[in-house]
Design a protein around this motif. Structure first.
Motif, mmCIF file in Angstrom:
data_model
loop_
_atom_site.group_PDB
_atom_site.id
_atom_site.type_symbol
_atom_site.label_atom_id
_atom_site.label_comp_id
_atom_site.label_asym_id
_atom_site.label_seq_id
_atom_site.Cartn_x
_atom_site.Cartn_y
_atom_site.Cartn_z
ATOM 1 N N PHE A 373 0.821 -1.213 0.000
ATOM 2 C CA PHE A 373 0.000 0.000 0.000
ATOM 3 C C PHE A 373 0.858 1.268 0.000
ATOM 4 N N ASP A 374 2.018 1.234 0.622
ATOM 5 C CA ASP A 374 2.914 2.400 0.554
ATOM 6 C C ASP A 374 3.329 2.678 -0.886
ATOM 7 N N ASN A 375 3.603 1.623 -1.611
ATOM 8 C CA ASN A 375 4.068 1.773 -3.003
ATOM 9 C C ASN A 375 2.993 2.337 -3.924
ATOM 10 N N ILE A 376 1.717 2.139 -3.569
ATOM 11 C CA ILE A 376 0.642 2.681 -4.409
ATOM 12 C C ILE A 376 -0.003 3.914 -3.765
ATOM 13 N N ASP A 377 0.670 4.450 -2.734
ATOM 14 C CA ASP A 377 0.244 5.704 -2.102
ATOM 15 C C ASP A 377 -1.122 5.577 -1.404
ATOM 16 N N TYR A 378 -1.246 4.499 -0.596
ATOM 17 C CA TYR A 378 -2.454 4.281 0.215
ATOM 18 C C TYR A 378 -2.075 4.340 1.697
ATOM 19 N N GLU A 379 -3.033 4.726 2.518
ATOM 20 C CA GLU A 379 -2.844 4.640 3.966
ATOM 21 C C GLU A 379 -3.759 3.550 4.515
ATOM 22 N N VAL A 380 -3.256 2.849 5.547
ATOM 23 C CA VAL A 380 -3.964 1.686 6.092
ATOM 24 C C VAL A 380 -4.258 1.919 7.570
ATOM 25 N N GLU A 381 -5.455 1.542 8.003
ATOM 26 C CA GLU A 381 -5.793 1.624 9.426
ATOM 27 C C GLU A 381 -6.651 0.437 9.814
ATOM 28 N N ILE A 382 -6.647 0.153 11.106
ATOM 29 C CA ILE A 382 -7.433 -0.978 11.603
ATOM 30 C C ILE A 382 -8.913 -0.622 11.599
ATOM 31 N N LEU A 383 -9.701 -1.499 11.034
ATOM 32 C CA LEU A 383 -11.153 -1.329 11.027
ATOM 33 C C LEU A 383 -11.788 -2.060 12.208
ATOM 34 N N HIS A 384 -11.261 -3.246 12.503
ATOM 35 C CA HIS A 384 -11.812 -4.050 13.605
ATOM 36 C C HIS A 384 -10.771 -5.075 14.028
ATOM 37 N N GLU A 385 -10.649 -5.271 15.340
ATOM 38 C CA GLU A 385 -9.682 -6.227 15.874
ATOM 39 C C GLU A 385 -10.446 -7.422 16.445
ATOM 40 N N THR A 386 -10.392 -8.532 15.725
ATOM 41 C CA THR A 386 -11.078 -9.743 16.183
ATOM 42 C C THR A 386 -10.262 -10.448 17.242
ATOM 43 N N THR A 387 -8.988 -10.731 16.940
ATOM 44 C CA THR A 387 -8.039 -11.308 17.885
ATOM 45 C C THR A 387 -6.783 -10.451 17.850
ATOM 46 N N PRO A 388 -6.406 -9.798 18.949
ATOM 47 C CA PRO A 388 -5.272 -8.858 18.933
ATOM 48 C C PRO A 388 -4.023 -9.441 18.289
ATOM 49 N N LYS A 389 -3.499 -8.688 17.305
ATOM 50 C CA LYS A 389 -2.247 -8.988 16.606
ATOM 51 C C LYS A 389 -2.290 -10.258 15.755
ATOM 52 N N ARG A 390 -3.444 -10.918 15.709
ATOM 53 C CA ARG A 390 -3.510 -12.170 14.943
ATOM 54 C C ARG A 390 -4.584 -12.132 13.864
ATOM 55 N N GLN A 391 -5.753 -11.616 14.195
ATOM 56 C CA GLN A 391 -6.851 -11.575 13.225
ATOM 57 C C GLN A 391 -7.519 -10.209 13.306
ATOM 58 N N LEU A 392 -7.332 -9.426 12.238
ATOM 59 C CA LEU A 392 -7.856 -8.064 12.210
ATOM 60 C C LEU A 392 -8.413 -7.752 10.830
ATOM 61 N N ASP A 393 -9.373 -6.838 10.805
ATOM 62 C CA ASP A 393 -9.866 -6.285 9.550
ATOM 63 C C ASP A 393 -9.277 -4.888 9.377
ATOM 64 N N TYR A 394 -8.796 -4.611 8.170
ATOM 65 C CA TYR A 394 -8.182 -3.321 7.856
ATOM 66 C C TYR A 394 -8.956 -2.635 6.749
ATOM 67 N N ILE A 395 -8.814 -1.315 6.710
ATOM 68 C CA ILE A 395 -9.356 -0.538 5.595
ATOM 69 C C ILE A 395 -8.229 0.318 5.030
ATOM 70 N N ALA A 396 -8.089 0.309 3.728
ATOM 71 C CA ALA A 396 -7.034 1.079 3.042
ATOM 72 C C ALA A 396 -7.682 2.085 2.108
ATOM 73 N N LYS A 397 -7.189 3.331 2.183
ATOM 74 C CA LYS A 397 -7.752 4.411 1.367
ATOM 75 C C LYS A 397 -6.617 5.163 0.670
ATOM 76 N N PRO A 398 -6.898 5.717 -0.525
ATOM 77 C CA PRO A 398 -5.863 6.539 -1.194
ATOM 78 C C PRO A 398 -5.532 7.749 -0.335
ATOM 79 N N ARG A 399 -4.244 8.088 -0.277
ATOM 80 C CA ARG A 399 -3.837 9.272 0.482
ATOM 81 C C ARG A 399 -4.405 10.515 -0.181
ATOM 82 N N LEU A 400 -4.745 11.495 0.638
ATOM 83 C CA LEU A 400 -5.306 12.736 0.105
ATOM 84 C C LEU A 400 -4.304 13.385 -0.870
ATOM 85 N N GLY A 401 -4.792 13.761 -2.013
ATOM 86 C CA GLY A 401 -3.944 14.401 -3.013
ATOM 87 C C GLY A 401 -3.201 13.428 -3.885
ATOM 88 N N ALA A 402 -3.317 12.114 -3.556
ATOM 89 C CA ALA A 402 -2.585 11.126 -4.354
ATOM 90 C C ALA A 402 -3.347 10.786 -5.625
#
Length: 402
Positions: A373-402
């Motif tokens: 995602f860094d290479n395509i100019d996206y930022e990533v954040e946690i959407l939901h943590e099912t099991t800490p550090k093992r099973q998580l849902d993430y959401i990735a969005k284009p960086r502003l201005g990218a």
């Protein structure tokens, strides 16, 4: 055993004392009189008897007429013989008591051996009963499992229609983890539904990779003009199509293939690579017995194995893709690589799942995802943590201005 100690103290040097040894105590009562001044008392009694005879002149009468010995000499001889007889008898008693003592010592030793053997047998008994209890518990659990399966599976299909909180009618299996949640009126992954609604675009296209029975596909069909839903499991794909028909979602195109980073053949992963027990019949999962069909994992197949087709999303050359949701049990990074050109061209919102152990089976890490995602100019954040550090849902969005 020390006979002197026995005579003097009524006990031996054995660590087992008389107070705790009833057998010794009884025997001692029987033989004690012979060792508590018995010889002295017997000698005194003999002397007293002899003196009485002399005083009564009975001794002279008892001496034969032809005897030339004096009364004193005869008395002395008689006393010596009696003393010798007493000494002989006392020696015999000592031998007998020594034999008794030896036998007691043998009994003590045998008792110690028997006690140890009894302790060993008791340990074996408790160990055996513990093992029996465990096996009995396992058997009872197996019986309960079978009873639960029989109760939950009135027929081989096991499908019922349930209404989801969003109002959709869904074919679900009563024993399935997600199906049971829906039957009970619970919403499955509300955080994903909210993210889909937040990204809604009535003119855009959404992609559902790992659609399962269509829970999130239904939401996408309301929020986007068209949806492409991918589900590789034939048995689940049929339920997905049935749910779309039940709700008349004509803007959804279904694909009975897996998404990956290239066109290839995949197979159901072996049992040791699965999160759940997968009963198999004729090479296919038995969905009527599977407790969580959404948890099945797939991997690249070898020649001659039961295969499922896999393609890269880029091969479809879709335009105006506004959202991609990926839930593919560990292969999410490979799906993203196969969709890279589509993401660069359309800049959609991307929701994906990260399962550490399953991702490792596909040789991917969280670092790989962040670099992608860094290479395509996206930022990533946690959407939901099912099991800490093992099973998580993430959401990735284009960086502003990218």
């Amino acid at each position: 055993m020390d006979l002197g100690n026995l005579a003097q103290y009524g006990r031996s040097r054995s660590t087992t004392g008389w107070a705790t040894n009833p057998l010794r105590r009884v025997v001692w009562w029987l033989i004690a009189p012979y060792f508590r001044g018995a010889a002295t008392r017997i000698d005194a009694a003999i002397n007293a008897k002899f003196d009485a005879l002399v005083a009564a002149n009975a001794l002279d009468a008892s001496v034969g007429a032809g005897s030339s010995a004096s009364a004193a000499e005869f008395g002395k001889t008689w006393q010596e013989r009696l003393s010798a007889t007493v000494a002989s008898q006392m020696g015999g008693l000592r031998k007998d008591s020594y034999a008794i003592a030896q036998r007691l010592a043998g009994i003590e030793e045998e008792r110690g051996t028997l006690t140890e053997r009894m302790s060993s047998l008791m340990r074996e008994f408790y160990s055996t009963t513990d093992g029996f209890d465990r096996r009995h518990g396992q058997l009872e659990q197996a019986i309960r499992d079978v009873q639960a399966q029989v109760a939950s599976h009135p027929d081989d299909k096991g499908l019922v229609v349930a209404k989801s909180p969003s109002g959709d009618r869904l074919l679900v299996r009563q024993h399935d983890h997600i199906g049971r949640r829906i039957i009970d009126g619970e919403e499955w992954e509300p955080h994903v539904r909210k993210a889909i609604e937040a990204a809604a675009d009535p003119d855009g296209i959404a992609v559902d990779a790992g659609a399962y029975i269509g829970i999130h596909t239904m939401t996408m069909s309301r929020c986007f003009s068209a949806v492409h839903a991918f589900e590789p499991q034939k048995g689940i794909f049929q339920v997905l199509c049935g749910n779309l028909a039940l709700n008349e979602r004509l803007n959804v195109t279904t694909h009975n293939v897996a998404l990956y980073d290239r066109s290839s053949a995949m197979r159901l992963a072996p049992q040791d690579h699965q999160e759940v027990e997968v009963p198999i019949r004729d090479g296919q999962p038995r969905y009527e017995r599977l407790k969580n069909a959404a948890a099945l994992s797939f991997e690249i197949a070898a020649s001659g194995e039961e295969q499922i087709d896999a393609i890269a999303l880029d091969a479809l050359e879709l335009d105006n893709v506004r959202m991609i949701k990926i839930d593919t049990q560990g292969s999410d990074f490979h799906v993203l690589k196969g969709a890279k050109q589509t993401i660069l061209r359309c800049r959609p919102i991307v929701i994906f799942e990260w399962e550490q152990e399953l991702a490792a089976l596909h040789n991917s890490t969280m670092k790989d995802l962040h670099e992608f995602f860094d290479n395509i100019d996206y930022e990533v954040e946690i959407l939901h943590e099912t099991t800490p550090k093992r099973q998580l849902d993430y959401i990735a969005k284009p960086r502003l201005g990218a």
